[in-house]
Design a protein around this motif. Sequence first.
Motif, PDB file in Angstrom:
ATOM      1  N   ILE A  16       0.830  -1.208   0.000  1.00  0.00           N
ATOM      2  CA  ILE A  16       0.000   0.000   0.000  1.00  0.00           C
ATOM      3  C   ILE A  16       0.864   1.257   0.000  1.00  0.00           C
ATOM      4  CG2 ILE A  16      -1.623   1.360   1.386  1.00  0.00           C
ATOM      5  CD1 ILE A  16      -2.806  -1.331   2.346  1.00  0.00           C
ATOM      6  N   THR A  17       1.910   1.266   0.819  1.00  0.00           N
ATOM      7  CA  THR A  17       2.803   2.423   0.876  1.00  0.00           C
ATOM      8  C   THR A  17       3.497   2.637  -0.465  1.00  0.00           C
ATOM      9  OG1 THR A  17       3.193   1.997   3.227  1.00  0.00           O
ATOM     10  CG2 THR A  17       4.730   3.468   2.110  1.00  0.00           C
ATOM     11  N   SER A  18       3.936   1.537  -1.077  1.00  0.00           N
ATOM     12  CA  SER A  18       4.613   1.631  -2.365  1.00  0.00           C
ATOM     13  C   SER A  18       3.692   2.212  -3.433  1.00  0.00           C
ATOM     14  CB  SER A  18       5.109   0.247  -2.793  1.00  0.00           C
ATOM     15  OG  SER A  18       5.750   0.305  -4.061  1.00  0.00           O
ATOM     16  N   VAL A  19       2.453   1.741  -3.470  1.00  0.00           N
ATOM     17  CA  VAL A  19       1.488   2.224  -4.469  1.00  0.00           C
ATOM     18  C   VAL A  19       1.183   3.702  -4.238  1.00  0.00           C
ATOM     19  CG1 VAL A  19      -0.887   2.027  -5.290  1.00  0.00           C
ATOM     20  CG2 VAL A  19       0.474  -0.036  -4.898  1.00  0.00           C
TER      21      VAL A  19
ATOM     22  N   ASN B 112       2.377   6.989  -6.840  1.00  0.00           N
ATOM     23  CA  ASN B 112       1.493   8.005  -7.421  1.00  0.00           C
ATOM     24  C   ASN B 112       1.708   9.397  -6.841  1.00  0.00           C
ATOM     25  OD1 ASN B 112      -0.607   6.566  -9.278  1.00  0.00           O
ATOM     26  ND2 ASN B 112      -0.363   5.205  -7.521  1.00  0.00           N
ATOM     27  N   PHE B 113       2.253   9.458  -5.633  1.00  0.00           N
ATOM     28  CA  PHE B 113       2.481  10.750  -4.982  1.00  0.00           C
ATOM     29  C   PHE B 113       3.917  10.829  -4.451  1.00  0.00           C
ATOM     30  CE2 PHE B 113      -1.983   9.529  -4.392  1.00  0.00           C
ATOM     31  CZ  PHE B 113      -2.623  10.581  -5.051  1.00  0.00           C
ATOM     32  N   PRO B 114       4.901  10.774  -5.337  1.00  0.00           N
ATOM     33  CA  PRO B 114       6.303  10.712  -4.903  1.00  0.00           C
ATOM     34  C   PRO B 114       6.779  11.953  -4.168  1.00  0.00           C
ATOM     35  CG  PRO B 114       6.177  11.063  -7.272  1.00  0.00           C
ATOM     36  CD  PRO B 114       4.791  10.746  -6.814  1.00  0.00           C
TER      37      PRO B 114
ATOM     38  N   LEU C  92      10.153  -1.069  -4.891  1.00  0.00           N
ATOM     39  CA  LEU C  92      11.102  -0.197  -4.191  1.00  0.00           C
ATOM     40  C   LEU C  92      11.261   1.174  -4.841  1.00  0.00           C
ATOM     41  CD1 LEU C  92      13.919  -2.817  -3.444  1.00  0.00           C
ATOM     42  CD2 LEU C  92      12.463  -1.692  -1.753  1.00  0.00           C
ATOM     43  N   LEU C  93      10.821   1.297  -6.078  1.00  0.00           N
ATOM     44  CA  LEU C  93      11.061   2.524  -6.850  1.00  0.00           C
ATOM     45  C   LEU C  93      10.699   3.800  -6.098  1.00  0.00           C
ATOM     46  CD1 LEU C  93      11.891   3.772  -9.618  1.00  0.00           C
ATOM     47  CD2 LEU C  93       9.490   3.544 -10.292  1.00  0.00           C
ATOM     48  N   PRO C  94       9.529   3.885  -5.459  1.00  0.00           N
ATOM     49  CA  PRO C  94       9.152   5.155  -4.813  1.00  0.00           C
ATOM     50  C   PRO C  94      10.024   5.544  -3.622  1.00  0.00           C
ATOM     51  CG  PRO C  94       7.249   3.709  -5.114  1.00  0.00           C
ATOM     52  CD  PRO C  94       8.458   2.887  -5.350  1.00  0.00           C
ATOM     53  N   PHE C  95      10.783   4.583  -3.105  1.00  0.00           N
ATOM     54  CA  PHE C  95      11.556   4.854  -1.896  1.00  0.00           C
ATOM     55  C   PHE C  95      12.989   5.312  -2.177  1.00  0.00           C
ATOM     56  CE2 PHE C  95       8.483   1.463  -0.971  1.00  0.00           C
ATOM     57  CZ  PHE C  95       7.764   2.037   0.065  1.00  0.00           C
ATOM     58  N   ILE C  96      13.438   5.169  -3.424  1.00  0.00           N
ATOM     59  CA  ILE C  96      14.845   5.385  -3.762  1.00  0.00           C
ATOM     60  C   ILE C  96      15.061   6.774  -4.359  1.00  0.00           C
ATOM     61  CG2 ILE C  96      16.829   4.513  -5.044  1.00  0.00           C
ATOM     62  CD1 ILE C  96      15.725   2.589  -2.911  1.00  0.00           C
TER      63      ILE C  96
ATOM     64  N   PRO D 293       4.720   3.014 -19.179  1.00  0.00           N
ATOM     65  CA  PRO D 293       4.149   4.329 -18.856  1.00  0.00           C
ATOM     66  C   PRO D 293       4.041   4.567 -17.357  1.00  0.00           C
ATOM     67  CG  PRO D 293       2.476   2.862 -19.799  1.00  0.00           C
ATOM     68  CD  PRO D 293       3.794   2.178 -19.966  1.00  0.00           C
ATOM     69  N   VAL D 294       3.925   3.492 -16.574  1.00  0.00           N
ATOM     70  CA  VAL D 294       3.887   3.641 -15.110  1.00  0.00           C
ATOM     71  C   VAL D 294       5.216   4.189 -14.613  1.00  0.00           C
ATOM     72  CG1 VAL D 294       3.668   2.411 -12.918  1.00  0.00           C
ATOM     73  CG2 VAL D 294       2.203   1.781 -14.855  1.00  0.00           C
ATOM     74  N   LEU D 295       6.314   3.615 -15.124  1.00  0.00           N
ATOM     75  CA  LEU D 295       7.651   4.087 -14.751  1.00  0.00           C
ATOM     76  C   LEU D 295       7.858   5.526 -15.191  1.00  0.00           C
ATOM     77  CD1 LEU D 295      10.600   3.749 -13.809  1.00  0.00           C
ATOM     78  CD2 LEU D 295      11.088   2.750 -16.071  1.00  0.00           C
ATOM     79  N   PHE D 296       7.526   5.820 -16.453  1.00  0.00           N
ATOM     80  CA  PHE D 296       7.774   7.156 -16.990  1.00  0.00           C
ATOM     81  C   PHE D 296       6.937   8.213 -16.262  1.00  0.00           C
ATOM     82  CE2 PHE D 296       8.613   4.918 -21.308  1.00  0.00           C
ATOM     83  CZ  PHE D 296       9.803   4.424 -20.825  1.00  0.00           C
ATOM     84  N   LYS D 297       5.699   7.861 -15.938  1.00  0.00           N
ATOM     85  CA  LYS D 297       4.829   8.802 -15.235  1.00  0.00           C
ATOM     86  C   LYS D 297       5.361   9.097 -13.841  1.00  0.00           C
ATOM     87  CE  LYS D 297      -0.023   9.540 -13.952  1.00  0.00           C
ATOM     88  NZ  LYS D 297      -1.397   8.942 -13.968  1.00  0.00           N
ATOM     89  N   HIS D 298       5.830   8.055 -13.153  1.00  0.00           N
ATOM     90  CA  HIS D 298       6.387   8.240 -11.817  1.00  0.00           C
ATOM     91  C   HIS D 298       7.619   9.140 -11.870  1.00  0.00           C
ATOM     92  CE1 HIS D 298       7.742   7.355  -7.737  1.00  0.00           C
ATOM     93  NE2 HIS D 298       8.944   7.144  -8.249  1.00  0.00           N
ATOM     94  N   LEU D 299       8.521   8.857 -12.808  1.00  0.00           N
ATOM     95  CA  LEU D 299       9.730   9.679 -12.931  1.00  0.00           C
ATOM     96  C   LEU D 299       9.366  11.125 -13.250  1.00  0.00           C
ATOM     97  CD1 LEU D 299      12.105   7.284 -14.929  1.00  0.00           C
ATOM     98  CD2 LEU D 299      12.113   7.755 -12.471  1.00  0.00           C
ATOM     99  N   ASP D 300       8.373  11.303 -14.116  1.00  0.00           N
ATOM    100  CA  ASP D 300       7.965  12.651 -14.500  1.00  0.00           C
ATOM    101  C   ASP D 300       7.455  13.428 -13.286  1.00  0.00           C
ATOM    102  OD1 ASP D 300       7.623  14.435 -16.860  1.00  0.00           O
ATOM    103  OD2 ASP D 300       5.544  14.442 -16.188  1.00  0.00           O
TER     104      ASP D 300
END
Length: 332
Positions: A16-19, A23-25, A216-220, A259-266
């Motif tokens: 849940i935290t990761s999701v 979306n809200f990095p 792990l992406l949102p935490f790094i 697109p999930v990766l690209f949107k998060h990075l953006d």
Amino acid sequence: MLGLAIALPIIGTYIITSVVLLNFPWLVHKTKKLKFRCRHISHRGGAAENLENTMTAYHHALSMGTEMLEIDVRLTADKQVVVCHDDDLSRVTDTDWHISDLNYKDLPPLMKTLNVQFQPGVTCDAKNDDCHIPLLESVFEAFPNIPINVDIKTNSDVLIDKTHELICKYDRKDLTVWGNFSKDVTDKCYKKDPEIPIMFSLKRGALLGFLLYSGLLPFIPFKESFLEIMLPVTMIRRFEVSRTMKIICHIVDWFLISPVLFKHLDKRGIQTYLWVLNDEREFDFAFNKLKVAGVMTDFPTKLKNYLNSGNAPQPAEHTSSRNERSELIKKE
């Protein structure tokens, strides 16, 4: 059972935290603030419309509305930073000399007709007598307000130092992206000057895939500001490749072209650029399906026409001044 009872809430909380952070990095990461955001990027200045990496190519690309020039730099024997993709000059000149073995004044001219490396079967003819390999300093001097993507082609401390000197001399730390597929080179660039934006190296780009699918992406945190990645399907469409290479391309396509990766990075202020896209179908896939920030192309005119057609999403507001670029083009 006790172990499962303990593990399930922990795993659930992690997911849940990761999701949420995916979306809200900005809840945990400071959004990178860059001076420019580019959709139209000319690969080697637009290698299919003018001889690659020439001043003529750059001027033409700007007249076609390009917002960034993508260039490659190397070092001559007399330690001059020049703009050319290859060290071995046999592909682009009538000689088999290497740039690193020649002084700048002795560099041969480019051939009048060159194959377009990323568009098999297509050649580009010189439009004038500009067949010279330019100095990086000449490019910086001619285009002071234009974002430039500098690919440091060799792992050379001297090349990095001299390129950095020119970036500082022309006061363009906030208008330059630099680095290489090599992690060693890109790390050296960042160590040299953390104020200049860098791109993801190949190894660091591959790491993104693991981080995405592991949650792990949102935490790094990331020091990079740009992900510049080849669209693997273009390799399969344009080139004769082995079955093994096709499998690799499909794996990379599934693993990283997301697109999930690209949107998060953006959302974190990290722009994604795809290369080298050369037709409307590819442009449309990049902008509308993958939602990337920008596209590198050998055909700046084609990309201009596509963007002007209204088929692409409207661009985000640039923090850099469009008027500056317009005034520069008028002066040219």
